[in-house]
Structure formats: C-alpha cells, structure tokens
Design an enzyme around this catalytic site. Structure first.
Site, PDB file in Angstrom:
ATOM      1  N   LYS A 197       0.712  -1.171  -0.051  1.00  0.00           N
ATOM      2  CA  LYS A 197       0.175  -0.071   0.085  1.00  0.00           C
ATOM      3  C   LYS A 197       0.866   1.287   0.107  1.00  0.00           C
ATOM      4  O   LYS A 197       0.525   2.110  -0.550  1.00  0.00           O
ATOM      5  CB  LYS A 197      -0.975  -0.072   1.106  1.00  0.00           C
ATOM      6  CG  LYS A 197      -1.818   1.038   1.369  1.00  0.00           C
ATOM      7  CD  LYS A 197      -2.487   0.908   2.463  1.00  0.00           C
ATOM      8  CE  LYS A 197      -3.542   2.249   2.897  1.00  0.00           C
ATOM      9  NZ  LYS A 197      -4.330   2.321   4.009  1.00  0.00           N
ATOM     10  N   GLU A 203      10.464  -4.611   4.472  1.00  0.00           N
ATOM     11  CA  GLU A 203      10.403  -6.338   4.217  1.00  0.00           C
ATOM     12  C   GLU A 203      10.200  -6.181   2.643  1.00  0.00           C
ATOM     13  O   GLU A 203      10.792  -7.055   1.721  1.00  0.00           O
ATOM     14  CB  GLU A 203       9.627  -6.917   4.848  1.00  0.00           C
ATOM     15  CG  GLU A 203       9.785  -7.085   6.365  1.00  0.00           C
ATOM     16  CD  GLU A 203       9.106  -6.042   7.291  1.00  0.00           C
ATOM     17  OE1 GLU A 203       8.960  -4.966   6.886  1.00  0.00           O
ATOM     18  OE2 GLU A 203       8.977  -6.332   8.365  1.00  0.00           O
ATOM     19  N   GLY A 255      -4.829  -1.735   5.001  1.00  0.00           N
ATOM     20  CA  GLY A 255      -4.141  -2.986   4.569  1.00  0.00           C
ATOM     21  C   GLY A 255      -4.945  -4.353   4.844  1.00  0.00           C
ATOM     22  O   GLY A 255      -5.075  -4.946   3.985  1.00  0.00           O
ATOM     23  N   ARG A 256      -5.218  -4.517   5.747  1.00  0.00           N
ATOM     24  CA  ARG A 256      -5.912  -5.754   6.090  1.00  0.00           C
ATOM     25  C   ARG A 256      -7.433  -5.955   5.818  1.00  0.00           C
ATOM     26  O   ARG A 256      -7.918  -6.840   5.916  1.00  0.00           O
ATOM     27  CB  ARG A 256      -5.800  -5.791   7.638  1.00  0.00           C
ATOM     28  CG  ARG A 256      -6.663  -4.764   8.600  1.00  0.00           C
ATOM     29  CD  ARG A 256      -6.087  -4.665   9.941  1.00  0.00           C
ATOM     30  NE  ARG A 256      -6.490  -3.431  10.782  1.00  0.00           N
ATOM     31  CZ  ARG A 256      -5.624  -2.285  10.737  1.00  0.00           C
ATOM     32  NH1 ARG A 256      -4.627  -2.300  10.342  1.00  0.00           N
ATOM     33  NH2 ARG A 256      -6.320  -1.415  11.438  1.00  0.00           N
ATOM     34  N   GLU A 341      -4.894  -6.361  14.876  1.00  0.00           N
ATOM     35  CA  GLU A 341      -4.399  -4.834  14.446  1.00  0.00           C
ATOM     36  C   GLU A 341      -5.503  -3.951  14.319  1.00  0.00           C
ATOM     37  O   GLU A 341      -5.074  -2.840  14.735  1.00  0.00           O
ATOM     38  CB  GLU A 341      -3.718  -5.103  12.945  1.00  0.00           C
ATOM     39  CG  GLU A 341      -2.898  -3.954  12.565  1.00  0.00           C
ATOM     40  CD  GLU A 341      -2.099  -4.446  11.434  1.00  0.00           C
ATOM     41  OE1 GLU A 341      -0.804  -4.378  11.604  1.00  0.00           O
ATOM     42  OE2 GLU A 341      -2.730  -4.086  10.448  1.00  0.00           O
ATOM     43  N   HIS A 372      -5.576 -32.969  17.629  1.00  0.00           N
ATOM     44  CA  HIS A 372      -4.416 -33.766  17.871  1.00  0.00           C
ATOM     45  C   HIS A 372      -3.088 -33.014  18.436  1.00  0.00           C
ATOM     46  O   HIS A 372      -2.155 -33.549  18.480  1.00  0.00           O
ATOM     47  CB  HIS A 372      -4.026 -34.695  16.675  1.00  0.00           C
ATOM     48  CG  HIS A 372      -5.143 -35.559  16.386  1.00  0.00           C
ATOM     49  ND1 HIS A 372      -5.397 -37.045  16.814  1.00  0.00           N
ATOM     50  CD2 HIS A 372      -6.173 -35.487  15.259  1.00  0.00           C
ATOM     51  CE1 HIS A 372      -6.484 -37.329  16.420  1.00  0.00           C
ATOM     52  NE2 HIS A 372      -6.989 -36.665  15.606  1.00  0.00           N
ATOM     53  N   LYS A 501       9.316  -0.802  14.154  1.00  0.00           N
ATOM     54  CA  LYS A 501       9.852  -0.440  12.971  1.00  0.00           C
ATOM     55  C   LYS A 501      10.907   0.564  13.108  1.00  0.00           C
ATOM     56  O   LYS A 501      12.173   0.292  12.493  1.00  0.00           O
ATOM     57  CB  LYS A 501       8.774  -0.139  12.066  1.00  0.00           C
ATOM     58  CG  LYS A 501       7.805  -0.944  11.411  1.00  0.00           C
ATOM     59  CD  LYS A 501       6.822  -0.155  10.601  1.00  0.00           C
ATOM     60  CE  LYS A 501       5.837  -0.946   9.937  1.00  0.00           C
ATOM     61  NZ  LYS A 501       4.795  -0.381   9.246  1.00  0.00           N
TER      62      LYS A 501
HETATM   63  O1  F6P Z   1       3.161  -2.764   9.904  1.00  0.00           O
HETATM   64  C1  F6P Z   1       2.000  -3.136   9.613  1.00  0.00           C
HETATM   65  C2  F6P Z   1       1.429  -2.775   8.194  1.00  0.00           C
HETATM   66  O2  F6P Z   1       1.300  -1.373   8.152  1.00  0.00           O
HETATM   67  C3  F6P Z   1      -0.076  -3.538   8.125  1.00  0.00           C
HETATM   68  O3  F6P Z   1      -1.131  -2.836   8.605  1.00  0.00           O
HETATM   69  C4  F6P Z   1       0.103  -3.467   6.285  1.00  0.00           C
HETATM   70  O4  F6P Z   1      -0.803  -4.426   6.162  1.00  0.00           O
HETATM   71  C5  F6P Z   1       1.591  -3.969   6.335  1.00  0.00           C
HETATM   72  O5  F6P Z   1       2.103  -3.484   7.535  1.00  0.00           O
HETATM   73  C6  F6P Z   1       1.877  -3.780   4.916  1.00  0.00           C
HETATM   74  O6  F6P Z   1       1.919  -2.460   4.519  1.00  0.00           O
HETATM   75  P1  F6P Z   1       1.946  -2.065   3.059  1.00  0.00           P
HETATM   76  O7  F6P Z   1       1.265  -2.512   2.498  1.00  0.00           O
HETATM   77  O8  F6P Z   1       2.050  -0.682   3.055  1.00  0.00           O
HETATM   78  O9  F6P Z   1       3.509  -2.680   2.769  1.00  0.00           O
END
Ligand code: F6P
Length: 533
Positions: A197, A203, A255-256, A341, A372, A501
């Site tokens: 987003k 990452e 995002g979620r 979240e 199990h 972060k």
């Molecule tokens: O660190 C949490 C977050 O901001 C989430 O809310 C989001 O889904 C995820 O990181 C990834 O963010 P992006 O889509 O901006 O890479």
C-alpha cells in the site's frame, strides 16, 4: 450502573449455570442462531440467555453501531486518527453504487481499476502477456501483512478453482523465504507483483530488490515482468514499474481490508476474474445483510456481541478460530491481523483509556489437526477458550464424501464435548468397567473428567465457493467493526506497529558495526554482541 457493569453482574449470576441446561427451553438452537443468505451461525452453545442477549443488543444500540455503520458505508472519515474514510466496502459495491468521499464519487475509479486488473489477469492467463521465455507460468506476490495474508488465505481457500499460473507468496524479510520460493522457478517465465500500500515497507522493498536482481541475471527487460499494487504511484514509478502495470487504490482502504481490490490481483490471476467477481459478490451480500438485518438477526452484530460477551464480560482472553476446512488453513492468521491489528488498542477514540479490555488474542488451526495438538488444553485446561468452529456441508471432492462426513462429525463432536463435558461419576463408571477400584479408581477417574460448559459457536456454509469465502471474510470484517464501535476505539489505524519498525531501523547500523551499541539496555547490548557479524 454502566451497561458494562450490568452485563458483568448478570454474568456473575449465571457463571455456575450449565450451557446444556439452557436447551431445556424449547427452540434454544433456533432462537440463538442467525442466518445470512445461506450461512448459519449457531451461538446457542454459549451461556448467553435471553436477558444477556437483550442487554448486549442494547449495548450495541447505545454504542452507536447503526450510526457508525451508516457513516462507514457512506464514506465519512471514521478513521479519525488518520483522517481517512473506511471504504473497503466500495471495492465490492454493486454496479449501481455511488459512494462519495470529499464530494467525489469514488466508484468510477474503483470500477476502472477492477476492469484493468481483469484485463491484465486475462491476458496473463491466456499467454498474451508473456515473459522473455514465453507464457507466464509463475507469479510471485511480494507483500507483507495486509498485502500478503488476505491473498495467501484466499488463494489457498480457492484451490479447487485455481486454473491460472502458479501463484507464490513472499513476505518475510528472512532471505530464506524468497530463496525457497525462487528455487526451481524460471525467471524468464515468472511475473513479480510488488504489493505494498505504502511502497515503503522495508521487508517488501528488500524482497522486491532481491527478486529483481534474481531476474536480471537472465532477463533483459525486468520491468516487463514486474507489476505493482500500491497507493503510492510516484514510488512505483521510481522503482521502475511502468504505470500500465500499476494498480492503485486509495488511502481509504486499510491494508488488512484490502484483498477485495488490487491487492487481490494474484488471487484473480489464479482463479480468473469471474470467480474473483463471485468473491466480491459474496462480500457484497454480507454488506447488504449487515446494513439491513435487525441487530438480533444480524450475523456480524451477533458474532460481535458473542465476542464481547466472552472477552470483555466473561474475561476469556483468547478466541480460537477452528475451520473444519483444510483450505482455510491460513484463515486464522488472516483473522489475527484483521482482529488484533484493528482492535488491539487501549485508548478510546477521545484519547481516554479504554474502560474495558481491548480485543482478544485470536489464534487457531484447521480441525481435525488441532484436535491432535492443542485441543487438550481447550477441553481440560484451567482457562476457558471460546471456540469458533466453521464447517461446510459439502467439500469439493465428491468421490471422497465419506471423508467429509468424518470431518463434519468431528467438528460437531468437539462443540458437543466442550459443552457437555464428562462428570466424575461418568468417568468413574468408565474406569470401574476396566476393573479399577478404591483410591486408584478415583485417581484415574479424575484425570478423565472434562469440566464441560465451554462455549463455542459454529458457522455452517454450503461449500467453500468464492462467493461463500467473500461472505465469511466480510462477516469477520464487520464483526471487527461492531466490536470496535462498542469498545469505542478506532479499528482502522495501527500505530502499535510503528515503534518496533523505528527501532529496527536504528539497530541496523549498530549490527553493521557502524554505530555504537552504548545507550541500549543491557539485554539488547548482549544480544547485539551475540548476533553482530
Ligand atoms: O506494519 C503493519 C502494516 O502497516 C499493516 O497494516 C499492513 O498491512 C502492512 O504493514 C503492509 O503495509 P504495506 O502494504 O504498506 O506494505
């Protein structure tokens, strides 16, 4: 007395009551279950009675759930700590919908993007968009959190409908993840989707660079085999992705909550635009139900009220999501982000401390595997874990129907066992039949007692089709919304992920030896010493 206190007092008065005894009232199962199209949620195996149900419904009413619901669907900026509307529902709205934000109808743009996604997916599936080595055989979605969990969950869930290129997901900044995915892939027939987003998530950007370097070893025009999904058009351009390959969305999609739009591109490529549309239609059906059904007959509202009852009133701090559907194996992880979240906060909208506990810890695994593994604690541990079972009437393997029956019988048996339990007298009778007597009989019997009276809900659906998956995901989204409104918090920001972060960024130069570790606490200093290369 507050409504919270009244509910807690009511709970105190019924803690000793057996859930099973509630079934002495005829029609309990029907009265304490709710339907939405062809889904049924049975919450009769909980200690909620007519009085507590009425109090919970009143709590929802006075908390302003109806007003906030109208505000959310209407495009008001209910995410007020970020000054944003909350409109993931627009991504699945019907052809006639008009939804305005700041006076502008957002739907033409939503529809245009969806049409571009479909065009892209169809071209890819038909081999009209190719890589250097010919038709695209593999797609890698690089993203994390909401840019990963939703599409991963949906791709697994819809495996029987998967007839497009193979789809892979890379999320972790642990190089092992991308290394394992790239192994065995042909860079000349692979397409990479960078899904972020913000297009700043470290990452994702690191993995995207790694993928590009891997591809560049043999592919001349890597840009032709990259696409992006993001709200940040300038940043995707700076990364070198052609605007025709960028699928944008607005900041009013959290995002979620984003799997319904461009973040779902990999799912659309896997199952095709028609089935993706069926997924959207399922979400839309749940939106319609949520907006129109009376609270007592409203599935997201009732699921939320059951959640509030168990967590904030009874004090059960976790909730297990237990799909009896192997293909929903990533649903618990998806719901972890969605629920934790969204509602894992201790400050109310007005900045004051929450007067009650925030949302619960959400966890789970598909049954029967969990049986199990961790069900031992659920049945006999000292803590009560409310369980949310879900099961389909039919699987996708008619030739394996007897296996499906076994699956269903296990699901029903678990909720029954949790509620019914096994008394000392019953356990004693069982052990006596084995010839035990005296103190040893009693000792052995005690180990075989199940306290019972443990609450659960069961969600029943006809079959895990794209439409049903859409219904289930939207059900949980709205459940989170209702719980958030009742708790009085903002379900749509996520400030709680920021500090870690920032500290990770600050630790990088320390681990590289460019900066001193002095100033860090003793534990961090020691760990840096152990891990520094
Ligand atoms: O660190 C949490 C977050 O901001 C989430 O809310 C989001 O889904 C995820 O990181 C990834 O963010 P992006 O889509 O901006 O890479």
């Amino acid at each position: 007395m507050t409504k919270w206190q009244a509910l807690k007092d009511h709970h105190q008065g019924v803690t000793g009551r057996s859930i099973l005894s509630l079934f002495e009232t005829e029609g309990r199962a029907q009265a304490f279950s709710v339907g939405a199209d062809d889904l049924v949620l049975d919450y009769s195996k909980t200690n909620i009675d007519a009085a507590s149900k009425a109090m919970l419904l009143d709590l929802a009413k006075v908390s302003g759930v109806a007003e906030k619901r109208a505000a959310m669907f209407g495009g008001a900026k209910i995410n007020d700590t970020e000054g944003r509307a909350v409109l993931h529902t627009a991504l699945r709205a019907g052809p006639e919908a008009v939804i305005t934000v700041d006076g502008t109808d957002v739907m033409p743009e939503v529809r245009a993007t969806l049409a571009r996604m479909a065009e892209f997916a169809l071209a890819l599936r038909a081999g009209r968009i190719t890589g250097q080595g010919g038709a695209i055989t593999d797609v890698i979605n690089i993203g994390i959190g909401g840019s990963d969990l939703g599409p991963v969950m949906a791709t697994l869930a819809l495996a029987p409908y998967h007839d497009g290129p193979r789809v892979h997901y890379v999320s972790n900044v642990d190089g092992a993840h991308i290394a394992d995915v790239l192994k065995g892939l042909n860079p000349e027939t692979t397409l990479v989707i960078v899904a972020s987003k913000t297009f700043t998530t470290i990452e994702t950007m690191t993995n995207a660079e790694t993928a590009r370097a891997w591809m560049a070893e043999t592919v001349r025009d890597t840009g032709a085999q990259f696409a992006a999904v993001s709200t940040a058009a300038e940043k995707t351009a700076a990364f070198g992705i052609d605007p025709s390959r960028v699928f944008g969305f607005e900041d009013w999609v959290g995002g979620r909550y984003s799997v319904w739009g461009p973040i779902g591109l990999a799912v659309m490529i896997a199952v095709g635009p028609e089935r993706f549309e069926a997924f959207l239609a399922g979400g839309r059906a749940m939106d319609d139900h949520f907006q129109s059904a009376d609270f007592a007959q409203n599935m997201p509202v009732m699921l939320a009220l059951v959640g509030i009852w168990h967590n904030q009133i009874c004090g059960y701090t976790t909730r297990a999501v237990l799909p009896y559907e192997q293909r929903l194996s990533r649903l618990p992880a998806y719901l972890q982000q969605l629920e934790m979240e969204s509602n894992g906060k201790s400050v109310a909208m007005d900045g004051s401390a929450l007067p009650v506990d925030s949302g619960p810890v959400v966890w789970g695994e598909p049954g029967t595997n969990g049986q199990h593994a961790f069900y031992q604690l659920i049945h006999q541990g000292t803590r009560v874990v409310p369980c949310e079972f879900m099961v389909g009437k039919a699987g996708h393997e008619p030739e394996l129907a007897p296996m499906h029956l076994l699956l269903v019988s296990n699901c029903l048996a678990q909720s029954e066992a949790l509620m019914r339990g096994r008394s000392l007298a019953e356990a004693t009778a069982i052990m006596a039949k084995k010839g035990l007597t005296g103190a040893e009989l009693e000792r052995q019997a005690r180990h075989r007692v199940f306290p019972g009276n443990r609450p659960s809900t069961t969600l029943v659906y006809p079959q895990l089709t794209p439409f049903v998956l859409g219904q289930i995901v939207a059900l949980y989204e709205h459940r989170v919304f209702v719980e958030g409104v009742i708790l009085g918090l903002n379900s749509y920001d996520q400030w709680g992920v920021e500090l870690g972060k920032e500290l990770a960024l600050a630790l990088q130069p320390i681990l590289e030896g460019r900066e001193s570790v002095a100033g860090k606490d003793g534990s961090t200093q020691m760990l840096v010493g152990l891990l520094k290369v």
